[in-house]
Motif scaffolding. Structure first.
Motif, PDB file in Angstrom:
ATOM      1  N   VAL A  48       1.193  -1.479   0.183  1.00 39.53           N
ATOM      2  CA  VAL A  48      -0.049   0.131   0.212  1.00 39.53           C
ATOM      3  C   VAL A  48       0.772   1.145  -0.140  1.00 39.53           C
ATOM      4  CG1 VAL A  48      -1.226   0.987   1.062  1.00 39.53           C
ATOM      5  CG2 VAL A  48      -1.870  -1.226   0.964  1.00 39.53           C
ATOM      6  N   SER A  49       1.710   0.817   1.050  1.00 40.10           N
ATOM      7  CA  SER A  49       2.562   2.816   0.985  1.00 40.10           C
ATOM      8  C   SER A  49       3.839   1.916   2.103  1.00 40.10           C
ATOM      9  CB  SER A  49       1.609   4.032   1.755  1.00 40.10           C
ATOM     10  OG  SER A  49       2.680   4.548   1.772  1.00 40.10           O
ATOM     11  N   CYS A  50       5.033   3.500   1.212  1.00 36.86           N
ATOM     12  CA  CYS A  50       5.943   2.748   2.558  1.00 36.86           C
ATOM     13  C   CYS A  50       6.573   4.346   3.062  1.00 36.86           C
ATOM     14  CB  CYS A  50       6.837   1.736   1.525  1.00 36.86           C
ATOM     15  SG  CYS A  50       8.416   1.985   2.347  1.00 36.86           S
ATOM     16  N   LEU A  51       7.583   4.327   3.428  1.00 34.64           N
ATOM     17  CA  LEU A  51       8.068   5.936   4.263  1.00 34.64           C
ATOM     18  C   LEU A  51       9.428   5.072   4.946  1.00 34.64           C
ATOM     19  CD1 LEU A  51       7.540   8.988   5.120  1.00 34.64           C
ATOM     20  CD2 LEU A  51       7.003   7.883   7.432  1.00 34.64           C
ATOM     21  N   SER A  52      10.566   6.139   4.674  1.00 29.33           N
ATOM     22  CA  SER A  52      11.502   6.182   5.165  1.00 29.33           C
ATOM     23  C   SER A  52      12.183   7.197   5.639  1.00 29.33           C
ATOM     24  CB  SER A  52      12.754   5.767   4.258  1.00 29.33           C
ATOM     25  OG  SER A  52      13.727   6.152   4.688  1.00 29.33           O
ATOM     26  N   THR A  55      15.333   8.093   4.912  1.00 29.27           N
ATOM     27  CA  THR A  55      16.020   9.318   3.824  1.00 29.27           C
ATOM     28  C   THR A  55      14.629  10.350   3.403  1.00 29.27           C
ATOM     29  OG1 THR A  55      14.965   7.324   2.134  1.00 29.27           O
ATOM     30  CG2 THR A  55      16.932   6.786   2.770  1.00 29.27           C
ATOM     31  N   GLY A  56      13.690  10.585   3.654  1.00 26.88           N
ATOM     32  CA  GLY A  56      12.179  10.740   3.391  1.00 26.88           C
ATOM     33  C   GLY A  56      12.347  10.402   1.809  1.00 26.88           C
ATOM     34  N   SER A  57      12.109   8.674   1.376  1.00 29.10           N
ATOM     35  CA  SER A  57      11.370   8.379   0.986  1.00 29.10           C
ATOM     36  C   SER A  57      10.341   8.159   0.714  1.00 29.10           C
ATOM     37  CB  SER A  57      12.142   7.693  -0.029  1.00 29.10           C
ATOM     38  OG  SER A  57      12.802   6.009   1.241  1.00 29.10           O
ATOM     39  N   THR A  58       9.280   7.193  -0.203  1.00 29.39           N
ATOM     40  CA  THR A  58       7.844   7.589   0.157  1.00 29.39           C
ATOM     41  C   THR A  58       7.325   6.477  -0.547  1.00 29.39           C
ATOM     42  OG1 THR A  58       7.179   9.459  -0.283  1.00 29.39           O
ATOM     43  CG2 THR A  58       7.515   8.647   1.485  1.00 29.39           C
TER      44      THR A  58
END
Length: 127
Positions: A48-52, A55-58
Motif C-alpha cells: 500500500v505505502s512505504c515511508l523512510s 531518507t525521505g523516500s516514500t
C-alpha cells in the motif's frame, strides 16, 4: 519486545476515514523503512505505502493514491496511514512491516524487502 504493532482498524461506512497506527521499537525509524500492506480474503498481499524517515523516500500504490497518506513521528516511534474516502474494496487486514534497508522505492513495494511484521489490524468498509 514486539517490533511492530498495528492499531486503528474498525468497521466504517463507505466514504469515511480511518487512521491506522504502527508502533515500532525505538530507533527503528532512523534505520529502517516502514511499509503498509494489506490482504483481503482470498487475495494476495498488496503493498500500500512505504515511508523512510531516514531518507525521505516514500511510495504509494496507485490504487490508494490521493486517498491514503503515510506519515511518521520519530519521537513517538510511530508510522501512520491516514485513509480517506474509504471504499468497500479497501476491506482487508492491514499490516505494517520493517524494511531490511532504509529506502523506499518510488516504483514498487515488495513484501520480500521487509523482514519483520506486525499481526495486522482489520479494516472493514461497508457499502
Amino acid at each position: 519486545q514486539v517490533p511492530l504493532v498495528e492499531s486503528g482498524g474498525s468497521l466504517v461506512q463507505s466514504g469515511e476515514s480511518l487512521n491506522l497506527t504502527c508502533t515500532v521499537s525505538p530507533d527503528t525509524l532512523n534505520y529502517h523503512s516502514i511499509g503498509w500492506f494489506r490482504q483481503a480474503p482470498g487475495r494476495a498481499r498488496e503493498g500500500v505505502s512505504c515511508l523512510s524517515l531516514g531518507t525521505g523516500s516514500t511510495y504509494t500504490a496507485d490504487s490508494v493514491k490521493g486517498r491514503f497518506t503515510i506519515s511518521g513521528d520519530n519521537a513517538k516511534n510511530t508510522v501512520f496511514l491516514q485513509m480517506n474516502s474509504l471504499k468497500p474494496e479497501d476491506t482487508a487486514v492491514y499490516f505494517c512491516a520493517r524494511g531490511f534497508g532504509r529506502w523506499c522505492s518510488s516504483r514498487y513495494l515488495m513484501d520480500t524487502d521487509f523482514g519483520a511484521w506486525g499481526k495486522g489490524t482489520l479494516v472493514i468498509v461497508s457499502s
